[in-house]
Scaffold this motif. Structure first.
Motif, mmCIF file in Angstrom:
data_model
loop_
_atom_site.group_PDB
_atom_site.id
_atom_site.type_symbol
_atom_site.label_atom_id
_atom_site.label_comp_id
_atom_site.label_asym_id
_atom_site.label_seq_id
_atom_site.Cartn_x
_atom_site.Cartn_y
_atom_site.Cartn_z
ATOM 1 N N ARG A 166 0.245 6.825 5.820
ATOM 2 C CA ARG A 166 1.123 5.769 5.316
ATOM 3 C C ARG A 166 0.807 4.484 6.081
ATOM 4 N NH1 ARG A 166 5.613 7.636 2.389
ATOM 5 N NH2 ARG A 166 5.850 9.897 2.418
ATOM 6 N N ASP A 167 1.004 3.345 5.436
ATOM 7 C CA ASP A 167 0.798 2.085 6.149
ATOM 8 C C ASP A 167 2.111 1.629 6.783
ATOM 9 O OD1 ASP A 167 2.337 0.940 4.160
ATOM 10 O OD2 ASP A 167 0.665 -0.077 3.169
ATOM 11 N N SER A 168 2.091 0.450 7.369
ATOM 12 C CA SER A 168 3.263 -0.035 8.109
ATOM 13 C C SER A 168 4.471 -0.256 7.206
ATOM 14 C CB SER A 168 2.915 -1.344 8.833
ATOM 15 O OG SER A 168 2.463 -2.314 7.899
ATOM 16 N N ASP A 169 4.222 -0.399 5.895
ATOM 17 C CA ASP A 169 5.325 -0.582 4.952
ATOM 18 C C ASP A 169 5.794 0.739 4.351
ATOM 19 O OD1 ASP A 169 5.228 -3.355 5.277
ATOM 20 O OD2 ASP A 169 3.639 -3.543 3.787
ATOM 21 N N GLY A 170 5.197 1.853 4.816
ATOM 22 C CA GLY A 170 5.574 3.151 4.280
ATOM 23 C C GLY A 170 4.850 3.524 3.007
ATOM 24 N N ASP A 171 3.894 2.690 2.570
ATOM 25 C CA ASP A 171 3.138 2.973 1.349
ATOM 26 C C ASP A 171 2.190 4.145 1.585
ATOM 27 O OD1 ASP A 171 2.209 2.744 -1.217
ATOM 28 O OD2 ASP A 171 0.804 1.127 -0.760
ATOM 29 N N LYS A 172 1.905 4.914 0.556
ATOM 30 C CA LYS A 172 0.967 6.022 0.672
ATOM 31 C C LYS A 172 0.162 6.135 -0.619
ATOM 32 C CE LYS A 172 2.454 10.221 0.380
ATOM 33 N NZ LYS A 172 3.148 11.502 0.626
ATOM 34 N N ARG A 179 -4.916 -2.834 -0.560
ATOM 35 C CA ARG A 179 -3.947 -1.791 -0.218
ATOM 36 C C ARG A 179 -4.636 -0.422 -0.087
ATOM 37 N NH1 ARG A 179 -2.394 1.742 -3.853
ATOM 38 N NH2 ARG A 179 -0.770 3.224 -3.233
ATOM 39 N N LEU A 201 -5.347 2.026 3.398
ATOM 40 C CA LEU A 201 -4.881 3.398 3.563
ATOM 41 C C LEU A 201 -6.035 4.354 3.858
ATOM 42 C CD1 LEU A 201 -2.266 3.457 0.666
ATOM 43 C CD2 LEU A 201 -1.751 3.793 3.092
ATOM 44 N N THR A 244 -1.220 12.564 4.100
ATOM 45 C CA THR A 244 -0.070 12.150 4.913
ATOM 46 C C THR A 244 -0.090 10.688 5.334
ATOM 47 O OG1 THR A 244 -1.211 12.866 6.938
ATOM 48 C CG2 THR A 244 0.193 14.481 5.839
#
Length: 403
Positions: free
Chosen positions: A220-226, A92, A96, A218
């Motif tokens: 984020r990945d495709s799942d909105g994780d940051k 993960r 990012l 800023t």
């Protein structure tokens, strides 16, 4: 009782100064051996070191330094570091960070890096004037990677002198035989570095730019994780500590190797197209990082022994890079070596994420040193740092003559 000599005696100054004969002697005995002094297994061959780096049953498992209150900031920056994680957390975080890097930051900086390298070498040439030895480490090798990473992250010019002292203090915690003073200095530096980056990240949230720090804030990945704030701070510190320490030490170790092998230096001058292969060879020949630990999550057979669950095993990168089973004439510097599967940047999921940036910096540095001088000569014996794990020089006096 028969006393068996340790496979690697870090109390021996000769070993720290030049570990390669000791590596060769140990390699001839067995590929993997136990070090009572260090409390872990040591892999001396390329095959076993490579296996240590790649085997998913051998993980980077961080344990906080104790007492935790004393090492609060040092523990924080390692607990959240991609280098100290295993999948799925590692996957993960790397995804990012890679997404932020993918915005062209390294290529964006390439012309700027070359311009800076040229300027630093011109300054060395002017001070040396073909007569006076000048320290290439402080005058260029230490300056360039810190400036590059500071530029990459968007650190203001006025704050950049803070970075290297912080990094120097923190990385001394990776050595064996540390003093209490060394540990206190590392924690103090970690605390100051964390506080500084929290402030800088807060600024980027309100006023983002085109720098890597803004993109890390800023992304984020495709799942909105940051990234969490602790992960963000840790990533920036890791980029500086791992990135600039390696580049500084390849620059110093590599230039010294060329000066001690003038035929290879001349060969590189006569054929600048060899520069990319030469950089890989300099990384192989005298590795900036000598040891990388991993911990067995289950019993693992490797090199004829069993690493029991919970035990540590270290890949000796410098030993693997001089293995005669993999490299022809491994103790010979060959700037044209094309068959060069060195493991200086690691291997597997922990392969260095900053490797492309390091190569840009090193090609710029050595390109400038060769392209803007007519001669380079050692002005006095180089002084090597007394640490084993991170192998580098304290100074490198060189006489430079303008082209």
């Amino acid at each position: 009782m028969t006393l068996v000599p340790p496979p690697l005696d870090l109390a021996d100054p000769a070993v720290v100064a030049d570990p390669y004969p000791a590596f060769a002697a140990a390699r001839a005995q067995a590929p993997v051996q136990w070090s009572e002094e260090m409390g872990l297994w040591l892999a001396f061959t390329h095959a076993e070191s490579n296996a240590v780096l790649r085997d998913r049953r051998l993980g980077r498992i961080w344990s906080d330094k104790e007492p935790a209150q004393r090492f609060e900031s040092f523990n924080l920056i390692h607990r959240n570091a991609i280098l100290e994680m295993e999948p799925p957390t590692h996957t993960r975080l790397r995804r990012l960070i890679s997404a932020a890097f993918a915005r062209g930051h390294v290529e964006r900086l390439r012309p700027w890096v070359q311009e800076l390298a040229d300027s630093l070498v011109d300054g060395l040439v002017e001070r040396s004037a073909g007569q006076t030895p000048v320290d290439v480490l402080s005058g260029m090798a230490e300056e360039l990677p810190v400036a590059v990473i500071a530029e990459l992250l968007g650190v203001p010019a006025a704050d950049r002198p803070l970075l290297r002292p912080w990094s120097n203090a923190i990385v001394k915690m990776y050595e064996y035989g540390r003093t209490t003073e060394t540990e206190d200095d590392a924690e103090r530096a970690a605390a100051e570095f964390v506080a500084y980056l929290r402030g800088l990240a807060a600024e980027r949230r309100t006023a983002p730019g085109e720098d890597l720090l803004s993109h890390l804030v800023t992304v984020r990945d495709s799942d909105g994780d940051k990234l969490t704030e602790d992960e963000l701070v840790t990533t920036c510190i890791l980029l500086l500590n791992a990135g600039h320490e390696a580049t500084v030490n390849v620059s110093g170790n590599g230039l010294l190797a060329l000066l001690e092998n003038p035929d290879q230096l001349q060969r590189l001058r006569e054929d600048p197209a060899l520069l990319p292969t030469a950089i890989e060879e300099l990384m192989r020949y005298d590795s900036p990082l000598q040891l990388f630990e991993r911990t067995a999550t289950e019993d693992v057979a490797i090199g004829g022994i069993t690493v029991e669950r919970g035990q540590k095993i270290a890949a000796l990168l410098g030993a693997g890079n001089r293995d005669p089973q993999v490299f022809t004439d491994p103790d010979t510097l060959d700037v044209g070596r094309t068959d060069n599967p060195h493991i200086t940047f690691g291997a597997g999921v922990h392969f260095c994420i900053g490797a492309p940036l390091a190569r840009v910096e090193l090609q710029a540095s050595f390109g400038a040193l060769l392209g803007r001088t007519s001669s380079l000569e050692l002005g006095a014996p180089a002084v090597r740092r007394p640490e084993f794990v991170i192998r580098g020089l304290a100074d490198l006096p060189v006489v430079l003559t303008a082209r």
